[in-house]
Design an enzyme around this catalytic site. Sequence first.
Site, PDB file in Angstrom:
ATOM      1  N   LYS A   1       0.843  -1.195   0.000  1.00  0.00           N
ATOM      2  CA  LYS A   1       0.000   0.000   0.000  1.00  0.00           C
ATOM      3  C   LYS A   1       0.880   1.247   0.000  1.00  0.00           C
ATOM      4  O   LYS A   1       1.909   1.297   0.689  1.00  0.00           O
ATOM      5  CB  LYS A   1      -0.918  -0.015   1.226  1.00  0.00           C
ATOM      6  CG  LYS A   1      -1.971   1.100   1.230  1.00  0.00           C
ATOM      7  CD  LYS A   1      -2.940   0.930   2.397  1.00  0.00           C
ATOM      8  CE  LYS A   1      -3.970   2.042   2.438  1.00  0.00           C
ATOM      9  NZ  LYS A   1      -4.919   1.884   3.564  1.00  0.00           N
TER      10      LYS A   1
ATOM     11  N   SER B   1      -9.720   2.098   2.731  1.00  0.00           N
ATOM     12  CA  SER B   1      -8.812   2.807   1.848  1.00  0.00           C
ATOM     13  C   SER B   1      -7.840   1.885   1.121  1.00  0.00           C
ATOM     14  O   SER B   1      -7.180   2.285   0.170  1.00  0.00           O
ATOM     15  CB  SER B   1      -8.025   3.841   2.653  1.00  0.00           C
ATOM     16  OG  SER B   1      -7.235   3.194   3.659  1.00  0.00           O
TER      17      SER B   1
ATOM     18  N   SER C   1     -10.179  -0.300   6.995  1.00  0.00           N
ATOM     19  CA  SER C   1      -9.629  -0.151   5.643  1.00  0.00           C
ATOM     20  C   SER C   1      -8.911  -1.369   5.088  1.00  0.00           C
ATOM     21  O   SER C   1      -8.484  -1.357   3.938  1.00  0.00           O
ATOM     22  CB  SER C   1      -8.685   1.057   5.593  1.00  0.00           C
ATOM     23  OG  SER C   1      -9.428   2.242   5.674  1.00  0.00           O
TER      24      SER C   1
END
Length: 489
Positions: free
Chosen positions: A78, A153, A177
């Site tokens: 990420k 996210s 997330s």
Amino acid sequence: MTKLYDQSLEQLHALLVSKEISAQDLTQATFDRIKETEDTMGSFITLNEEKALEMAKALDEKGISEGNVLAGLPIGIKDNIVTKDLRTTAASKILYNFDPIYDATVMEKVYQADMIPVGKLNMDEFAMGGSTETSHFKKTTNAWDHTKVPGGSSGGSAASVAAGQVPVSLGSDTGGSIRQPAAFNGIVGMKPTYGRVSRFGLIAFASSLDQIGPLTRNVKDNALTLNAISGYDPKDGTSAGVSVPDFTAKIGQSVKGMKIALPKEYLGEGIQPGVKEAILKAADTFRALGATVEEVSLPHSKYGVAVYYIIASSEASSNLQRFDGIRYGYRSENISNLEDVYVNSRSEGFGTEVKRRIMLGTFSLSAGYYDAYFKKAGQVRTLIKQDFENVFANYDLIIGPASPTVAYGLGENINDPITMYLSDVLTIPVNLAGLPGMSVPCGFSEGLPVGLQIIGKHFDEATMYQAAAAFEQATDFHTKKPVILGGAN
């Protein structure tokens, strides 16, 4: 050759150890797969091709150890986890050109495990969002339906695994997330106990809530990855000095006699009928496996969203002060004095959702409102934590939906922040209490995956994996594949 993008971590490891494939073969096949699907998926912001292939070559020369299950395996990262000499943007314009000079602790652990980071994954800007639509760079799509959001996210982290671009990825979870995008994409996502995985080098959103965790296509792969990234880190003041067990140790054990709680608040108003049905069937599966599943109450969980958005926004407004156009990142050209550097760089560099949360947080921390908002939120957070403690005094695990709905359409809720915020209602309490939570596939509604959330006691991820693996063995949801991974329509 076998479709490498369709294999589990253990299967890929066996192929590497037997020398049926080399680490270079696997890495090249991964990049080929990414290029083949990226126009559809939009999962990656930055690729690490040259360096990854060099690492694979060096690993082949050294040899893949049978005892190191993760050696030579590609992993997606990420883009809020800093990576030395590999661009790290947090999906924000304000960090569009940021090349870090150090690695996050979790990256050091990835390298110690001889895993190969293939690139940085798309996300909501600074992890603020639930659909990966606030990214400055691109839109990511859901692996099952490219007109739907991948969740957020960590949308890029989940979609890349579900679409077979990478076999494993790392995400971060501040209010759901990892779990919500894992649920939306029909894969396994784990948010470990707060302090289990070092946050050093994770670009902070809300420091008392953030936690890094793995996303994979099955439970054991997830446990193997958590083994590698966990552990105490003196560079992180909130890192827990607890030993790291083998999270795979209980996988395969029966759940007979286990006591599981199902909070009535998690199946109330706002939960889609198809989601509720899948969760109730999952509860029946656990009963059939010999566990006791009983209804309980978490009475203060209804305040979780309000508490979260005060605390998280307050911490964000403080953490994001460092992005000022002075030391690194985007600097406005529309400046005539020092104040312009700050104001214009931040105004032009931050997106709408980030600005909204900075304003919310600054308001909550202001002199006239601190007691009424931030302090009160902290007190209610304690009540939420006590609710969990009361349940865990009598139960081993808590189950419920990971999200009240299945994935919704791209653009459907992006201009409705209240609806977006409420979609995290089932995951947020876990972060507020610092507990571990995970999502595993448990069914379908409207043709889209439903995620079962499993919540454990502090530092008891091993029991969660035990239950998740037993559920996985008793059902076939983890074997279902989206069309992009070779599944049927």
